[in-house]
Design a protein around this motif. Structure first.
Motif, PDB file in Angstrom:
ATOM      1  N   LEU A 121     -40.570 -54.160   3.438  1.00 39.27           N
ATOM      2  CA  LEU A 121     -39.680 -55.306   3.208  1.00 39.27           C
ATOM      3  C   LEU A 121     -40.120 -56.541   3.999  1.00 39.27           C
ATOM      4  O   LEU A 121     -39.364 -57.506   4.136  1.00 39.27           O
ATOM      5  N   GLY A 122     -41.325 -56.491   4.546  1.00 42.60           N
ATOM      6  CA  GLY A 122     -41.893 -57.693   5.158  1.00 42.60           C
ATOM      7  C   GLY A 122     -41.674 -57.812   6.659  1.00 42.60           C
ATOM      8  O   GLY A 122     -41.975 -58.841   7.256  1.00 42.60           O
ATOM      9  N   MET A 123     -41.138 -56.760   7.306  1.00 47.79           N
ATOM     10  CA  MET A 123     -40.936 -56.807   8.749  1.00 47.79           C
ATOM     11  C   MET A 123     -42.186 -56.251   9.451  1.00 47.79           C
ATOM     12  O   MET A 123     -43.012 -55.582   8.839  1.00 47.79           O
ATOM     13  N   SER A 124     -42.314 -56.505  10.774  1.00 47.65           N
ATOM     14  CA  SER A 124     -43.445 -55.931  11.502  1.00 47.65           C
ATOM     15  C   SER A 124     -42.985 -54.631  12.162  1.00 47.65           C
ATOM     16  O   SER A 124     -41.776 -54.370  12.287  1.00 47.65           O
ATOM     17  N   ARG A 125     -43.955 -53.814  12.587  1.00 47.56           N
ATOM     18  CA  ARG A 125     -43.627 -52.552  13.244  1.00 47.56           C
ATOM     19  C   ARG A 125     -42.773 -52.808  14.493  1.00 47.56           C
ATOM     20  O   ARG A 125     -41.770 -52.141  14.732  1.00 47.56           O
ATOM     21  N   LYS A 126     -43.177 -53.824  15.275  1.00 53.13           N
ATOM     22  CA  LYS A 126     -42.429 -54.155  16.507  1.00 53.13           C
ATOM     23  C   LYS A 126     -40.984 -54.516  16.196  1.00 53.13           C
ATOM     24  O   LYS A 126     -40.055 -54.065  16.852  1.00 53.13           O
ATOM     25  N   GLU A 127     -40.812 -55.329  15.179  1.00 50.17           N
ATOM     26  CA  GLU A 127     -39.446 -55.752  14.810  1.00 50.17           C
ATOM     27  C   GLU A 127     -38.609 -54.532  14.422  1.00 50.17           C
ATOM     28  O   GLU A 127     -37.437 -54.441  14.775  1.00 50.17           O
ATOM     29  N   MET A 128     -39.228 -53.601  13.691  1.00 45.61           N
ATOM     30  CA  MET A 128     -38.477 -52.422  13.257  1.00 45.61           C
ATOM     31  C   MET A 128     -38.177 -51.504  14.437  1.00 45.61           C
ATOM     32  O   MET A 128     -37.109 -50.900  14.506  1.00 45.61           O
ATOM     33  N   GLU A 129     -39.120 -51.403  15.370  1.00 48.78           N
ATOM     34  CA  GLU A 129     -38.883 -50.537  16.535  1.00 48.78           C
ATOM     35  C   GLU A 129     -37.669 -51.024  17.321  1.00 48.78           C
ATOM     36  O   GLU A 129     -36.881 -50.238  17.821  1.00 48.78           O
ATOM     37  N   LYS A 130     -37.525 -52.345  17.410  1.00 43.61           N
ATOM     38  CA  LYS A 130     -36.369 -52.908  18.123  1.00 43.61           C
ATOM     39  C   LYS A 130     -35.053 -52.559  17.432  1.00 43.61           C
ATOM     40  O   LYS A 130     -34.006 -52.528  18.051  1.00 43.61           O
ATOM     41  N   ARG A 131     -35.108 -52.333  16.136  1.00 41.45           N
ATOM     42  CA  ARG A 131     -33.880 -52.107  15.362  1.00 41.45           C
ATOM     43  C   ARG A 131     -33.508 -50.635  15.220  1.00 41.45           C
ATOM     44  O   ARG A 131     -32.458 -50.314  14.683  1.00 41.45           O
ATOM     45  N   ILE A 132     -34.402 -49.761  15.657  1.00 39.25           N
ATOM     46  CA  ILE A 132     -34.189 -48.335  15.371  1.00 39.25           C
ATOM     47  C   ILE A 132     -32.845 -47.822  15.907  1.00 39.25           C
ATOM     48  O   ILE A 132     -32.114 -47.120  15.198  1.00 39.25           O
ATOM     49  N   ASP A 133     -32.492 -48.171  17.136  1.00 41.28           N
ATOM     50  CA  ASP A 133     -31.249 -47.639  17.718  1.00 41.28           C
ATOM     51  C   ASP A 133     -30.038 -48.088  16.911  1.00 41.28           C
ATOM     52  O   ASP A 133     -29.121 -47.316  16.629  1.00 41.28           O
ATOM     53  N   ASP A 134     -30.060 -49.352  16.546  1.00 37.55           N
ATOM     54  CA  ASP A 134     -28.958 -49.907  15.766  1.00 37.55           C
ATOM     55  C   ASP A 134     -28.851 -49.200  14.405  1.00 37.55           C
ATOM     56  O   ASP A 134     -27.751 -48.832  13.963  1.00 37.55           O
ATOM     57  N   ILE A 135     -29.992 -48.982  13.771  1.00 35.71           N
ATOM     58  CA  ILE A 135     -29.979 -48.316  12.454  1.00 35.71           C
ATOM     59  C   ILE A 135     -29.499 -46.870  12.611  1.00 35.71           C
ATOM     60  O   ILE A 135     -28.690 -46.373  11.830  1.00 35.71           O
ATOM     61  N   ALA A 136     -29.979 -46.204  13.671  1.00 35.05           N
ATOM     62  CA  ALA A 136     -29.595 -44.802  13.907  1.00 35.05           C
ATOM     63  C   ALA A 136     -28.079 -44.711  14.093  1.00 35.05           C
ATOM     64  O   ALA A 136     -27.431 -43.825  13.527  1.00 35.05           O
ATOM     65  N   GLU A 137     -27.511 -45.637  14.841  1.00 36.01           N
ATOM     66  CA  GLU A 137     -26.077 -45.604  15.100  1.00 36.01           C
ATOM     67  C   GLU A 137     -25.298 -45.822  13.788  1.00 36.01           C
ATOM     68  O   GLU A 137     -24.350 -45.112  13.473  1.00 36.01           O
ATOM     69  N   PHE A 138     -25.751 -46.802  13.008  1.00 37.48           N
ATOM     70  CA  PHE A 138     -25.078 -47.117  11.747  1.00 37.48           C
ATOM     71  C   PHE A 138     -25.092 -45.918  10.789  1.00 37.48           C
ATOM     72  O   PHE A 138     -24.096 -45.606  10.141  1.00 37.48           O
ATOM     73  N   THR A 139     -26.240 -45.246  10.699  1.00 38.56           N
ATOM     74  CA  THR A 139     -26.370 -44.169   9.702  1.00 38.56           C
ATOM     75  C   THR A 139     -25.621 -42.891  10.109  1.00 38.56           C
ATOM     76  O   THR A 139     -25.336 -42.055   9.255  1.00 38.56           O
ATOM     77  N   GLU A 140     -25.316 -42.742  11.391  1.00 42.52           N
ATOM     78  CA  GLU A 140     -24.664 -41.542  11.926  1.00 42.52           C
ATOM     79  C   GLU A 140     -25.444 -40.286  11.568  1.00 42.52           C
ATOM     80  O   GLU A 140     -24.860 -39.224  11.373  1.00 42.52           O
ATOM     81  N   LEU A 141     -26.759 -40.388  11.481  1.00 36.96           N
ATOM     82  CA  LEU A 141     -27.555 -39.227  11.071  1.00 36.96           C
ATOM     83  C   LEU A 141     -27.990 -38.365  12.260  1.00 36.96           C
ATOM     84  O   LEU A 141     -28.497 -37.250  12.079  1.00 36.96           O
ATOM     85  N   GLY A 142     -27.818 -38.867  13.448  1.00 35.17           N
ATOM     86  CA  GLY A 142     -28.090 -38.077  14.663  1.00 35.17           C
ATOM     87  C   GLY A 142     -29.457 -37.427  14.662  1.00 35.17           C
ATOM     88  O   GLY A 142     -30.472 -38.062  14.361  1.00 35.17           O
ATOM     89  N   ASP A 143     -29.469 -36.092  14.957  1.00 38.90           N
ATOM     90  CA  ASP A 143     -30.741 -35.365  15.083  1.00 38.90           C
ATOM     91  C   ASP A 143     -31.517 -35.303  13.773  1.00 38.90           C
ATOM     92  O   ASP A 143     -32.722 -35.043  13.765  1.00 38.90           O
ATOM     93  N   TYR A 144     -30.814 -35.518  12.669  1.00 42.07           N
ATOM     94  CA  TYR A 144     -31.507 -35.481  11.372  1.00 42.07           C
ATOM     95  C   TYR A 144     -32.631 -36.505  11.295  1.00 42.07           C
ATOM     96  O   TYR A 144     -33.593 -36.343  10.562  1.00 42.07           O
ATOM     97  N   LEU A 145     -32.499 -37.580  12.072  1.00 41.65           N
ATOM     98  CA  LEU A 145     -33.511 -38.641  11.990  1.00 41.65           C
ATOM     99  C   LEU A 145     -34.905 -38.152  12.397  1.00 41.65           C
ATOM    100  O   LEU A 145     -35.914 -38.740  12.024  1.00 41.65           O
ATOM    101  N   ALA A 146     -34.948 -37.046  13.138  1.00 38.97           N
ATOM    102  CA  ALA A 146     -36.250 -36.499  13.531  1.00 38.97           C
ATOM    103  C   ALA A 146     -36.776 -35.511  12.489  1.00 38.97           C
ATOM    104  O   ALA A 146     -37.896 -35.006  12.608  1.00 38.97           O
ATOM    105  N   MET A 147     -35.972 -35.228  11.478  1.00 39.30           N
ATOM    106  CA  MET A 147     -36.364 -34.252  10.442  1.00 39.30           C
ATOM    107  C   MET A 147     -36.982 -34.956   9.240  1.00 39.30           C
ATOM    108  O   MET A 147     -36.695 -36.130   8.987  1.00 39.30           O
TER     109      MET A 147
END
Ligand SMILES: Nc1ncnc2c1ncn2[C@@H]1O[C@H](COP(=O)(O)OP(=O)(O)OP(=O)(O)O)[C@@H](O)[C@H]1O
Length: 272
Positions: A121-147
């Motif tokens: 979607l046009g973002m950089s890897r760094k930009e996405m890394e900064k957003r990971i925690d926020d996305i993880a919290e929103f999705t409520e997927l918890g440990d599944y995110l590592a699967m």
């Protein structure tokens, strides 16, 4: 400053692998584009005579019946299709969201998919890394995110995809239906994120059949009909003509409050 200009554009799809007569028989009479008859290869004229001029801050709804040309127009604006005739100029980086899950890989983890989808979607890897925690919290997927993604249910995939899509900073956001197909309960949770996403974008073009979404996210509308633009103007005006009734009258109190309207103001504008 972002902008989109389209001049007398048309998009044709030649159908090389069909027998002209049977194709015409199959498609004629249905809703949708015109079938050309003057060539030996049948041609579906998905768009014709398209002229548009969109500027920074525009929030445009695309409405129209099935096969009217909305998705084709969105693909033209995204640079996925070139006009067969006419021309178009897009200034700004387009984030096309046609299918929430597109670009996701079932074999890699949710975390890795967040990065990949963000890059798409046009973002950089760094930009996405900064957003990971926020996305993880929103999705409520918890440990599944590592699967691996293949272990997710459909609903879980949608959460992940929606989390990523609503985390980006698009210059030009092109949204197709998909969003409306998301589970209503989760969509309620995503509503504020979607609104923020649209506020951050320089421009939005959104094709949808959902009045509630359109009134929340868009201010003007284009009504597509048989591959052409039938009407453009304020969202309320165009929706009223397209639907044959004023959809603002059917909105829930919550939606009216969210878009800063009240039943009284809506009523007083009726017929204006
Ligand atoms: N790849 C393609 N090849 C051939 N014909 C196509 C192709 N894509 C779209 N069309 C035709 O172009 C016309 C416009 O289709 P389009 O998908 O843009 O409509 P739409 O307004 O998005 O419809 P819907 O609301 O059903 O999604 C239709 O007649 C369709 O059959």
């Amino acid at each position: 400053m972002v902008s989109i200009d389209v001049w007398n554009a048309a998009v044709d799809f030649p159908i090389f692998d069909a027998k002209s007569r049977s194709l015409k028989k199959a498609v004629l009479g249905r809703a949708g584009g015109k079938i050309g008859t003057d060539s030996r290869v049948p041609v579906i004229e998905a768009l014709h005579d398209i002229n548009m001029s969109l500027r920074e801050g525009d929030r445009v709804a695309l409405v129209g019946h099935n096969g009217a040309g909305k998705s084709t127009l969105l693909r033209l604006l995204s640079g996925i299709y070139e006009p067969t005739r006419g021309s178009s100029r897009v200034v700004g980086k387009v984030a096309p969201v046609f299918d929430l899950g597109v670009g996701m890989d079932p074999e890699i983890s949710g975390y890795e998919n967040i990065i990949i989808r963000g890059l798409f979607l046009g973002m950089s890897r760094k930009e996405m890394e900064k957003r990971i925690d926020d996305i993880a919290e929103f999705t409520e997927l918890g440990d599944y995110l590592a699967m691996p993604l293949r272990t997710y249910s459909t609903g879980m995939r949608v959460r992940l995809a929606l989390g990523v899509v609503t985390s980006i900073d698009p210059e030009i956001l092109i949204l197709d239906e998909g969003i409306g197909a998301v589970d209503a309960e989760f969509l309620e949770k995503a509503r504020d994120r979607l609104n923020d996403l649209v506020k951050r974008s320089g421009m939005l073009v959104f094709a949808s059949h959902s009045d509630e979404f359109l009134v929340e996210l868009c201010s003007t509308a284009i009504w597509m009909d048989k591959g052409g633009i039938r009407e453009e103007g304020s969202l309320r005006e165009v929706l009223t003509h397209y639907k044959g009734y004023d959809p603002f009258n059917n909105l829930s109190e919550e939606t009216l409050a969210r878009i800063g309207e009240s039943r009284a103001t809506i009523g007083s504008e009726e017929g204006s």
